[in-house]
Design a protein around this motif. Structure first.
Motif, PDB file in Angstrom:
ATOM      1  N   ALA A 143       0.821  -1.196  -0.004  1.00  0.00           N
ATOM      2  CA  ALA A 143      -0.192  -0.081   0.020  1.00  0.00           C
ATOM      3  C   ALA A 143       0.674   1.246   0.169  1.00  0.00           C
ATOM      4  O   ALA A 143       0.612   2.190  -0.781  1.00  0.00           O
ATOM      5  CB  ALA A 143      -0.818   0.035   1.084  1.00  0.00           C
ATOM      6  N   ILE A 144       1.738   1.265   0.759  1.00  0.00           N
ATOM      7  CA  ILE A 144       2.859   2.430   0.821  1.00  0.00           C
ATOM      8  C   ILE A 144       3.527   2.536  -0.473  1.00  0.00           C
ATOM      9  O   ILE A 144       3.557   3.708  -0.847  1.00  0.00           O
ATOM     10  CB  ILE A 144       3.896   2.283   1.902  1.00  0.00           C
ATOM     11  CG1 ILE A 144       3.049   2.416   3.342  1.00  0.00           C
ATOM     12  CG2 ILE A 144       4.737   3.346   1.792  1.00  0.00           C
ATOM     13  CD1 ILE A 144       4.031   2.053   4.546  1.00  0.00           C
ATOM     14  N   SER A 145       3.694   1.579  -0.998  1.00  0.00           N
ATOM     15  CA  SER A 145       4.644   1.627  -2.391  1.00  0.00           C
ATOM     16  C   SER A 145       3.632   2.263  -3.407  1.00  0.00           C
ATOM     17  O   SER A 145       4.102   2.863  -4.242  1.00  0.00           O
ATOM     18  CB  SER A 145       5.108   0.299  -2.756  1.00  0.00           C
ATOM     19  OG  SER A 145       5.772   0.348  -4.048  1.00  0.00           O
ATOM     20  N   LEU A 146       2.410   1.798  -3.416  1.00  0.00           N
ATOM     21  CA  LEU A 146       1.497   2.221  -4.467  1.00  0.00           C
ATOM     22  C   LEU A 146       1.034   3.680  -4.403  1.00  0.00           C
ATOM     23  O   LEU A 146       0.664   4.238  -5.130  1.00  0.00           O
ATOM     24  CB  LEU A 146       0.059   1.226  -4.397  1.00  0.00           C
ATOM     25  CG  LEU A 146       0.504  -0.260  -4.787  1.00  0.00           C
ATOM     26  CD1 LEU A 146      -0.824  -1.157  -4.532  1.00  0.00           C
ATOM     27  CD2 LEU A 146       0.780  -0.041  -6.280  1.00  0.00           C
ATOM     28  N   LEU A 147       0.929   3.961  -2.892  1.00  0.00           N
ATOM     29  CA  LEU A 147       0.338   5.159  -2.737  1.00  0.00           C
ATOM     30  C   LEU A 147       1.564   6.398  -2.694  1.00  0.00           C
ATOM     31  O   LEU A 147       1.299   7.460  -3.067  1.00  0.00           O
ATOM     32  CB  LEU A 147      -0.081   5.466  -1.326  1.00  0.00           C
ATOM     33  CG  LEU A 147      -1.589   4.759  -1.396  1.00  0.00           C
ATOM     34  CD1 LEU A 147      -1.901   4.618   0.316  1.00  0.00           C
ATOM     35  CD2 LEU A 147      -2.663   5.392  -1.792  1.00  0.00           C
ATOM     36  N   ALA A 148       2.885   5.795  -2.586  1.00  0.00           N
ATOM     37  CA  ALA A 148       3.672   6.896  -2.529  1.00  0.00           C
ATOM     38  C   ALA A 148       3.752   8.037  -3.812  1.00  0.00           C
ATOM     39  O   ALA A 148       3.993   9.016  -3.904  1.00  0.00           O
ATOM     40  CB  ALA A 148       5.340   6.153  -2.625  1.00  0.00           C
ATOM     41  N   PRO A 149       3.319   7.564  -5.097  1.00  0.00           N
ATOM     42  CA  PRO A 149       3.331   8.350  -6.415  1.00  0.00           C
ATOM     43  C   PRO A 149       2.344   9.482  -6.213  1.00  0.00           C
ATOM     44  O   PRO A 149       2.464  10.434  -6.653  1.00  0.00           O
ATOM     45  CB  PRO A 149       3.235   7.449  -7.534  1.00  0.00           C
ATOM     46  CG  PRO A 149       3.740   6.228  -7.011  1.00  0.00           C
ATOM     47  CD  PRO A 149       3.421   6.133  -5.555  1.00  0.00           C
ATOM     48  N   TRP A 150       1.241   9.000  -5.483  1.00  0.00           N
ATOM     49  CA  TRP A 150       0.098   9.976  -5.115  1.00  0.00           C
ATOM     50  C   TRP A 150       0.369  11.268  -4.496  1.00  0.00           C
ATOM     51  O   TRP A 150      -0.076  12.137  -4.597  1.00  0.00           O
ATOM     52  CB  TRP A 150      -1.306   9.263  -4.349  1.00  0.00           C
ATOM     53  CG  TRP A 150      -1.799   8.294  -5.078  1.00  0.00           C
ATOM     54  CD1 TRP A 150      -1.346   7.200  -5.929  1.00  0.00           C
ATOM     55  CD2 TRP A 150      -3.245   7.791  -5.089  1.00  0.00           C
ATOM     56  NE1 TRP A 150      -2.275   6.399  -6.326  1.00  0.00           N
ATOM     57  CE2 TRP A 150      -3.390   6.905  -6.035  1.00  0.00           C
ATOM     58  CE3 TRP A 150      -4.103   8.255  -4.512  1.00  0.00           C
ATOM     59  CZ2 TRP A 150      -4.640   6.185  -6.028  1.00  0.00           C
ATOM     60  CZ3 TRP A 150      -5.514   7.851  -4.632  1.00  0.00           C
ATOM     61  CH2 TRP A 150      -5.847   6.865  -5.303  1.00  0.00           C
TER      62      TRP A 150
END
Length: 248
Positions: A143-150
Motif C-alpha cells: 500500500a505504501i509503495s502504491l500510494l507514494a506516487p500519489w
C-alpha cells in the motif's frame, strides 16, 4: 444554527432521501434513510434487499454503507452508474462496493477508487479512504509503495488521500498497530508532503503525526526537528506545530 438531525427540514430530507441533492453537512448525511435512497437510486433493487437495509437502520453509518454496497453487488448494479449519481451517499456506496469486490488486486482497487478519492464532495472523499483502508492496512508495504506516487499528484485531494488512508489511529476506523509502533514505515508518504502548500494536506499530515505521537512521541519530535531544519518555510512550520500539539 443548530446542527442536529432533527433540524433537517422535512422538505430537505425528502430531497436527500430521493437522491436528487447532495448532502451539505455531515448531519444531513447522517439523517438520510438508506432504504428510501436505495429504492430511489436503484428502483429494481428488490423488496427483500430493501427489507435488509431497513433492518439495519439503527446501526452505525459505516456498517450501513458496507451493507448497501453488499446489496448493490448482489444485484449486479453498474458501479459506473453509481459513481455519477447526484447523491454523495450513493457515490459513497460505490466506494464500499469497489472495496468489497472479490478478486480485485490492491492496484486495481486503487485505480478504481482514484476518481472517488478526488471527488468534489468532502463526504465521498472520506468514504473512499475508509472503504479501502482495511485492504491497505492488510498489505501495508504494498500500500505504501502504491500510494507514494500519489503524494506528487497535482490534486491536493489525492495527495491527502495518500496520507489520510493510513493514519495510525484514524477516525471511525480500526487503528493500524504496525504504524503506531513503527511510524517510520510510512516515511515514503510523509516526507514528500512536509512542505505541501495545501492546508487540506497539511492538516492530514499533522493529524497523522499527532496520531503517531501518542505512541512514539520522541520519533515525532525528532522528525519535526529534522523537517524544520531541512525545510524552513511556513507550511512545514504549521505542520510541525500541529503535529506536536498533544506533546508536553
Amino acid at each position: 444554527m443548530s446542527g442536529g438531525i432533527a433540524d433537517v427540514t422535512p422538505a430537505r430530507l425528502s430531497l436527500l432521501n430521493g437522491g436528487s441533492v447532495a448532502s451539505a453537512t455531515l448531519t444531513e448525511g447522517l439523517a438520510i434513510d438508506f432504504a428510501q435512497l436505495l429504492a430511489a437510486a436503484v428502483p429494481d433493487i428488490g423488496a427483500a434487499r430493501l427489507d435488509r437495509m431497513r433492518a439495519q437502520a439503527a446501526t452505525g453509518i459505516t456498517r450501513r454503507m458496507a451493507l448497501a454496497a453488499e446489496l448493490l453487488l448482489e444485484a449486479n448494479v453498474d458501479l459506473a452508474q453509481l459513481q455519477g449519481h447526484v447523491s454523495d451517499t450513493v457515490r459513497g456506496w460505490a466506494c464500499f462496493a469497489i472495496a468489497a469486490q472479490t478478486g480485485a488486486t490492491l492496484p486495481q482497487q486503487l485505480t478504481a477508487m482514484r476518481p472517488l478519492a478526488d471527488d468534489g464532495h468532502f463526504g465521498v472523499r472520506e468514504w473512499a479512504w475508509l472503504a479501502l483502508r482495511p485492504h491497505l492496512a492488510a498489505s501495508l508495504d504494498e500500500a505504501i509503495s502504491l500510494l507514494a506516487p500519489w503524494t506528487a499528484d497535482a490534486s491536493e485531494r489525492l495527495r491527502r488521500f495518500a496520507c489520510e488512508a493510513l493514519r495510525p489511529r484514524g477516525v471511525w476506523c480500526a487503528h493500524i498497530a504496525q504504524l503506531k509502533e513503527t511510524p517510520q514505515l510510512a516515511l515514503p508518504l510523509l516526507q514528500p508532503l512536509r512542505a505541501d502548500p495545501a492546508v487540506y494536506v497539511q492538516d492530514s499530515l499533522a493529524n497523522w503525526l499527532n496520531d503517531a505521537a501518542k505512541s512514539q512521541p520522541d520519533w515525532v519530535r525528532s522528525l519535526c526537528a529534522q523537517w524544520l531544519q531541512e525545510s524552513p518555510n511556513a507550511a512545514t512550520a504549521r505542520i510541525c506545530k500541529r503535529a506536536q500539539r498533544s506533546l508536553a
